[in-house]
Design a protein around this motif. Structure first.
Motif, PDB file in Angstrom:
ATOM      1  N   GLY A  50       0.476   2.067  -3.371  1.00 53.55           N
ATOM      2  CA  GLY A  50       0.828   3.409  -2.720  1.00 53.55           C
ATOM      3  C   GLY A  50       0.913   3.192  -1.271  1.00 53.55           C
ATOM      4  O   GLY A  50       1.451   4.191  -0.366  1.00 53.55           O
ATOM      5  N   LEU A  52       2.370   2.329   2.177  1.00 55.08           N
ATOM      6  CA  LEU A  52       3.620   2.436   2.764  1.00 55.08           C
ATOM      7  C   LEU A  52       3.910   1.043   3.528  1.00 55.08           C
ATOM      8  O   LEU A  52       3.235   0.396   4.251  1.00 55.08           O
ATOM      9  N   THR A  69       7.567   1.651  -0.650  1.00 53.22           N
ATOM     10  CA  THR A  69       6.082   1.954  -1.065  1.00 53.22           C
ATOM     11  C   THR A  69       5.596   0.821  -1.924  1.00 53.22           C
ATOM     12  O   THR A  69       6.341   0.381  -2.827  1.00 53.22           O
TER      13      THR A  69
END
Length: 157
Positions: A50, A52, A69
């Motif tokens: 998750g 970035l 991601t």
């Protein structure tokens, strides 16, 4: 000594700090067009799914060109990573072996949801906003990094 306990929200924010990752332009393009879904590193990357990833394309492009991601982190011996991910690495076996020569472990960052920026952020422009220095390999986005990078992570996070 007083010890402060972070809230769950603060702990999650720290655990998912965006990664700023330097890639050769060939590999940045391959991630952003979806043909490369695993980025290889010689060192362990401690990031959670998750997270970035802000993609900086190194010379001659020298710009932040997109984001993706982090889907998963796979850490293993190089030969095992090659067997599992050879089709997703965007490398020849010779390039893989040369890059990992002497390494006992390798880290495969599985990425998803690549997004190309409409307008790249050139290094000269980023340096105009703060004392920005792109990483040699990767680093976490820092509070002192230019605000446009923080805005980018809020928009895509």
């Amino acid at each position: 000594m007083t010890r402060t306990v972070a809230s769950d929200e603060e702990a999650r924010r720290i655990a998912t700090r965006p990664l700023l990752m330097s890639l050769r332009p060939r590999f940045a393009d391959a991630i952003l067009d979806g043909s490369k879904t695993v980025e290889l590193r010689r060192t362990r990357v401690s990031a959670v799914p998750g997270t970035l990833i802000v993609i900086y394309a190194s010379a001659p492009v020298m710009s932040v060109v997109g984001v993706a991601t982090l889907d998963a982190v796979d850490i293993d011996r190089p030969a095992a990573l090659w067997r599992r991910h050879k089709r997703e690495l965007g490398l020849t076996r010779q390039e893989f072996d040369a890059y990992l020569e002497g390494a006992e472990i390798a880290c495969g960052l599985q990425v998803r949801e690549p997004r190309v920026l409409e307008e790249p952020y050139p290094l000269s422009w980023l340096r105009g906003h703060a004392g920005f220095q792109p990483p040699q390999s990767y680093r976490y986005l820092a509070d002192l990094d230019p605000e446009p990078l923080h805005a980018l992570t809020r928009a895509h996070g």
